[in-house]
Design an enzyme around this catalytic site. Sequence first.
Site, PDB file in Angstrom:
ATOM      1  N   ASN B  62       0.835  -1.196   0.000  1.00 35.85           N
ATOM      2  CA  ASN B  62       0.000   0.000   0.000  1.00 35.85           C
ATOM      3  C   ASN B  62       0.874   1.252   0.000  1.00 35.85           C
ATOM      4  O   ASN B  62       2.038   1.206   0.399  1.00 35.85           O
ATOM      5  CB  ASN B  62      -0.894   0.021   1.240  1.00 35.85           C
ATOM      6  CG  ASN B  62      -1.904  -1.099   1.240  1.00 35.85           C
ATOM      7  OD1 ASN B  62      -2.601  -1.328   0.249  1.00 35.85           O
ATOM      8  ND2 ASN B  62      -1.984  -1.826   2.349  1.00 35.85           N
ATOM      9  N   CYS B  71      -4.767  -7.541  -4.861  1.00 39.20           N
ATOM     10  CA  CYS B  71      -5.413  -6.382  -5.472  1.00 39.20           C
ATOM     11  C   CYS B  71      -5.752  -6.756  -6.902  1.00 39.20           C
ATOM     12  O   CYS B  71      -4.848  -7.026  -7.700  1.00 39.20           O
ATOM     13  CB  CYS B  71      -4.462  -5.183  -5.429  1.00 39.20           C
ATOM     14  SG  CYS B  71      -5.074  -3.758  -6.344  1.00 39.20           S
ATOM     15  N   ASN B  73      -7.081  -4.978  -9.394  1.00 42.19           N
ATOM     16  CA  ASN B  73      -6.617  -4.020 -10.404  1.00 42.19           C
ATOM     17  C   ASN B  73      -5.097  -4.120 -10.555  1.00 42.19           C
ATOM     18  O   ASN B  73      -4.574  -4.057 -11.665  1.00 42.19           O
ATOM     19  CB  ASN B  73      -7.027  -2.597 -10.013  1.00 42.19           C
ATOM     20  CG  ASN B  73      -8.536  -2.381 -10.109  1.00 42.19           C
ATOM     21  OD1 ASN B  73      -9.190  -2.873 -11.020  1.00 42.19           O
ATOM     22  ND2 ASN B  73      -9.095  -1.650  -9.155  1.00 42.19           N
ATOM     23  N   CYS B 200     -12.310  -0.248  -7.157  1.00 45.35           N
ATOM     24  CA  CYS B 200     -11.906  -1.219  -6.137  1.00 45.35           C
ATOM     25  C   CYS B 200     -12.309  -2.587  -6.660  1.00 45.35           C
ATOM     26  O   CYS B 200     -13.499  -2.898  -6.734  1.00 45.35           O
ATOM     27  CB  CYS B 200     -12.611  -0.904  -4.818  1.00 45.35           C
ATOM     28  SG  CYS B 200     -12.360  -2.146  -3.541  1.00 45.35           S
ATOM     29  N   THR B 202     -12.007  -5.736  -5.533  1.00 45.98           N
ATOM     30  CA  THR B 202     -12.775  -6.623  -4.641  1.00 45.98           C
ATOM     31  C   THR B 202     -14.162  -6.050  -4.384  1.00 45.98           C
ATOM     32  O   THR B 202     -15.132  -6.798  -4.268  1.00 45.98           O
ATOM     33  CB  THR B 202     -12.048  -6.836  -3.301  1.00 45.98           C
ATOM     34  OG1 THR B 202     -11.745  -5.575  -2.710  1.00 45.98           O
ATOM     35  CG2 THR B 202     -10.759  -7.630  -3.505  1.00 45.98           C
TER      36      THR B 202
END
Lengths: 278, 278
Positions: B62, B71, B73, B200, B202
């Site tokens: 992050n 993640c 994306n 996002c 998820t």
Amino acid sequence: MGVRFLKGHGTENDFVLLPDLAEAALTPELVRALCDRRAGIGADGVLRVGRDGADWFMDYRNADGSLAEMCGNGARVFARYLVDSGRAEAGELTLGTRAGPRRVRVPARGDVTVDMGPPRLLDARPVVGGVPGAAVSMGNPHVVVPVATAAELAALELTRPPDVVPPLPTGQNVEFVVRLGPRHLQLRVHERGVGETRSCGTGVCAAVVATSDADETAGTDETAGTDDTEWTVDVPGGRLRVAWNGAADPAAVVWLTGPAVLVAAGEWLVGDDRSVLG
Amino acid sequence: MGVRFLKGHGTENDFVLLPDLAEAALTPELVRALCDRRAGIGADGVLRVGRDGADWFMDYRNADGSLAEMCGNGARVFARYLVDSGRAEAGELTLGTRAGPRRVRVPARGDVTVDMGPPRLLDARPVVGGVPGAAVSMGNPHVVVPVATAAELAALELTRPPDVVPPLPTGQNVEFVVRLGPRHLQLRVHERGVGETRSCGTGVCAAVVATSDADETAGTDETAGTDDTEWTVDVPGGRLRVAWNGAADPAAVVWLTGPAVLVAAGEWLVGDDRSVLG
């Protein structure tokens, strides 16, 4: 083939610098794409390296694609690139800008100093939140508002444009300024059409000019009559220095000194050529 | 010598990708410096290319320097880099992640599809602004809240975390979801600890799982019994597709498909070497 770029910043006012792109290729669409902080590289503006006769020309564009005249933080980053890349010798350069030629002093390393031109105190007496402000032009319009303490400065709500009564005809950038000591200021700035920013070179100069003028009027300049013309101004993005010693000489200019940092060099990928990824 | 990087994004969720940096060199300080949107390159996170036995490992961090598990994306951007750089063949790859191995389908060009794992409908029945939401885990916790119209969605104030009553024990990402048509959703998302984001992965999957479940319960799934398992989900940063056909098979996974765009390749400047600027 891609477009070669550098990314750099001056007190966290950040730029994509394009060292060898032709002017005609720098469309507003490309500027917006480069400056997009999610889908692009991300920056407050673009600095294209151009020529102005024998001098270098700083072709500065705002992130929205519009033309801009001059940017003190950008000029330092631009000049640092010229020297670090070997395109110019360390020392004093003259940069062409849309606001006219500007002198820049670039040592081999370290902070860069730029001629920000002569300031102009305006007759307007705007009031912001009940506090009288000073109106100063640094080529662009500023309203400088004194604030009593650093705590009060930190608590200001700047997500919306400050309520300036009456506003300047062209709108204004607004600087809220605390005195931390003799010739030492701290400020936050709300830029016209942008919002609060980490730093504003002209705003820092305007704050010094307004404060110096108030000191002269009140007879409270603790360093009056000395050769000490340097002010220190803390902004959210770092520390700048301003050389200014009052308006006795109407041709006097403000000199702005501060960091200019190049953080990355690369290529903006255009088309399907992926040879640089290998 | 600098650190080679790429910048890319998936539906405007953006990343700095580091193709050849050793794990030990990727300190939290370096992650924060790279991701700083003013003083660095700027990104939502860093994707370091690592190895996991015979597979590639997506070492995701992050922007604040902390470790992250997975993640969707980011996985697409990571896989697009592997194929575009010639490090992997187009087709299906397995990526190691901290959430376990994930399959990724990467054509020679175009959208990338990633296995987002099995969803889990949670028993919690949180209420957001008087509206009952559905709680879904995609490895991370989500609360999905239906909204009646696109105008209502656009008008939502998401500068602060939505008031979820009761909140999930671990906190939650909150998706506000409008149905635009059969298997076509539009959403805005507030990410836990981050704020509203452009996309996002998820959250998009959780929205489809919750909506599909509500349709099954209500008997209103217009495409039930067909082979059409694909949903379209519009997010502020673009359009994603989700393949999911209900929870009949408890081992079923959600597949997320969408753009993965590399926009720049370069070198993060470290130390005083300026040879790349010439």
